[in-house]
Design a protein around this motif. Structure first.
Motif, PDB file in Angstrom:
ATOM      1  N   LEU A 103       0.836  -1.197   0.000  1.00 15.14           N
ATOM      2  CA  LEU A 103       0.000   0.000   0.000  1.00 15.14           C
ATOM      3  C   LEU A 103       0.873   1.249   0.000  1.00 15.14           C
ATOM      4  O   LEU A 103       0.624   2.206  -0.737  1.00 15.14           O
ATOM      5  CB  LEU A 103      -0.917   0.005   1.229  1.00 15.14           C
ATOM      6  N   GLY A 104       1.919   1.235   0.826  1.00 12.76           N
ATOM      7  CA  GLY A 104       2.797   2.398   0.918  1.00 12.76           C
ATOM      8  C   GLY A 104       3.482   2.709  -0.394  1.00 12.76           C
ATOM      9  O   GLY A 104       3.591   3.874  -0.798  1.00 12.76           O
ATOM     10  N   VAL A 105       3.963   1.684  -1.091  1.00 15.18           N
ATOM     11  CA  VAL A 105       4.638   1.901  -2.371  1.00 15.18           C
ATOM     12  C   VAL A 105       3.653   2.371  -3.435  1.00 15.18           C
ATOM     13  O   VAL A 105       3.979   3.213  -4.274  1.00 15.18           O
ATOM     14  CB  VAL A 105       5.371   0.626  -2.829  1.00 15.18           C
ATOM     15  N   THR A 106       2.440   1.839  -3.400  1.00 17.36           N
ATOM     16  CA  THR A 106       1.421   2.278  -4.354  1.00 17.36           C
ATOM     17  C   THR A 106       1.144   3.766  -4.189  1.00 17.36           C
ATOM     18  O   THR A 106       1.040   4.509  -5.168  1.00 17.36           O
ATOM     19  CB  THR A 106       0.127   1.471  -4.163  1.00 17.36           C
ATOM     20  N   LEU A 107       1.055   4.212  -2.940  1.00 20.30           N
ATOM     21  CA  LEU A 107       0.863   5.634  -2.680  1.00 20.30           C
ATOM     22  C   LEU A 107       2.107   6.423  -3.076  1.00 20.30           C
ATOM     23  O   LEU A 107       2.011   7.518  -3.647  1.00 20.30           O
ATOM     24  CB  LEU A 107       0.544   5.857  -1.207  1.00 20.30           C
ATOM     25  N   LEU A 108       3.291   5.880  -2.796  1.00 25.27           N
ATOM     26  CA  LEU A 108       4.536   6.549  -3.165  1.00 25.27           C
ATOM     27  C   LEU A 108       4.596   6.790  -4.670  1.00 25.27           C
ATOM     28  O   LEU A 108       4.991   7.877  -5.116  1.00 25.27           O
ATOM     29  CB  LEU A 108       5.733   5.709  -2.719  1.00 25.27           C
ATOM     30  N   ALA A 109       4.200   5.801  -5.462  1.00 24.08           N
ATOM     31  CA  ALA A 109       4.210   5.961  -6.913  1.00 24.08           C
ATOM     32  C   ALA A 109       3.310   7.112  -7.341  1.00 24.08           C
ATOM     33  O   ALA A 109       3.642   7.874  -8.261  1.00 24.08           O
ATOM     34  CB  ALA A 109       3.785   4.660  -7.584  1.00 24.08           C
TER      35      ALA A 109
END
Length: 242
Positions: A103-109
């Motif tokens: 989830l965190g990486v998806t938001l980071l992208a």
């Protein structure tokens, strides 16, 4: 209760997937590794999750298509040929392929894309990633995902802007390029940092994975979301409503 089959079940991610499935309201119907038959696994499953190897992808896709079930693909190191296979399979079944299920990486992208769109090409972009000593591909699938987000924010493609190898007398940096650096060592689950370097200032945003379980839970969330979806190619952003 959805039934999940795991391809690559003996690997680090495969073991993590198997451990979280019972806690997420699903049933693990089985797992296979090199030499196993994905067609047999698919017959008893509602969805397949593949974290194996690029060489196994063709058989995994064929098994999912023949069984008429969706497949979530987290395998990294894929080539354009593999993506063409995925596109073809997505005409028959629901497919979600991603370099990172966090989830965190998806938001980071999402943040990287917005920052790249807001800043000019005089801001240099560098993506630095670190993983455990056993990882075999570089840059990581997550780093490439972030690079694609940055390129999209600038209305270009990563193929046109990527710089992944600097050694020797390389000359000055070309404006608008997106650089990558890969570090390997120890037991790092996954660290990623995106640097926007301007004249006299820098913006740095990143993500650190402290436990592989976060990826396993993200992958199972995506797999369960795929069940019942129409044929097509889906993204983690759609799973999370971003």
């Amino acid at each position: 209760m959805s039934r999940i089959g795991v391809i690559g079940s003996a690997g680090r991610m495969g073991q993590a997937l198997s451990s979280v499935i019972p806690d997420m309201g699903a049933t693990l119907v089985g797992g296979i590794d090199a030499g196993g038959d994905p067609h047999i696994l698919a017959q008893g499953a509602d969805v397949l999750v593949d974290f194996s190897a690029p060489s196994a992808l063709e058989a995994s896709l064929r098994a999912a298509r023949q069984a008429g079930i969706p497949i979530m693909i987290g395998t990294t190191g894929l080539t354009p040929t593999h993506h063409a296979m995925i596109d073809e399979a997505a005409t028959d079944i629901a497919v979600l392929q991603t370099g990172n299920v966090s989830l965190g990486v998806t938001l980071l992208a999402r943040l990287v894309r917005e920052a790249a769109a807001a800043l000019g090409t005089d801001w240099d972009i560098e993506i630095v990633e670190m993983h455990h000593r056993h990882k075999v591909d570089a840059p990581s699938g997550t780093a490439l995902l972030l690079g694609e987000a940055a390129a999209a924010g600038r209305a270009t493609t990563l193929a046109e802007t990527r710089v992944a190898d600097r050694a020797g007398l390389t000359g000055a940096r070309s404006e608008g390029t997106i650089g990558f650096a890969s570090l390997r060592g120890g037991s790092v689950a996954g660290d990623h940092q995106v640097i926007f370097a301007g004249t006299g200032e820098r913006i740095e945003i990143g993500h650190r994975a402290e436990d592989r379980t976060i990826f396993a839970r993200g992958a199972i969330t995506a797999a369960l979301w795929l069940v019942g979806k129409a044929p097509g190619r889906y993204t983690m952003g759609e799973v999370l409503g971003l």
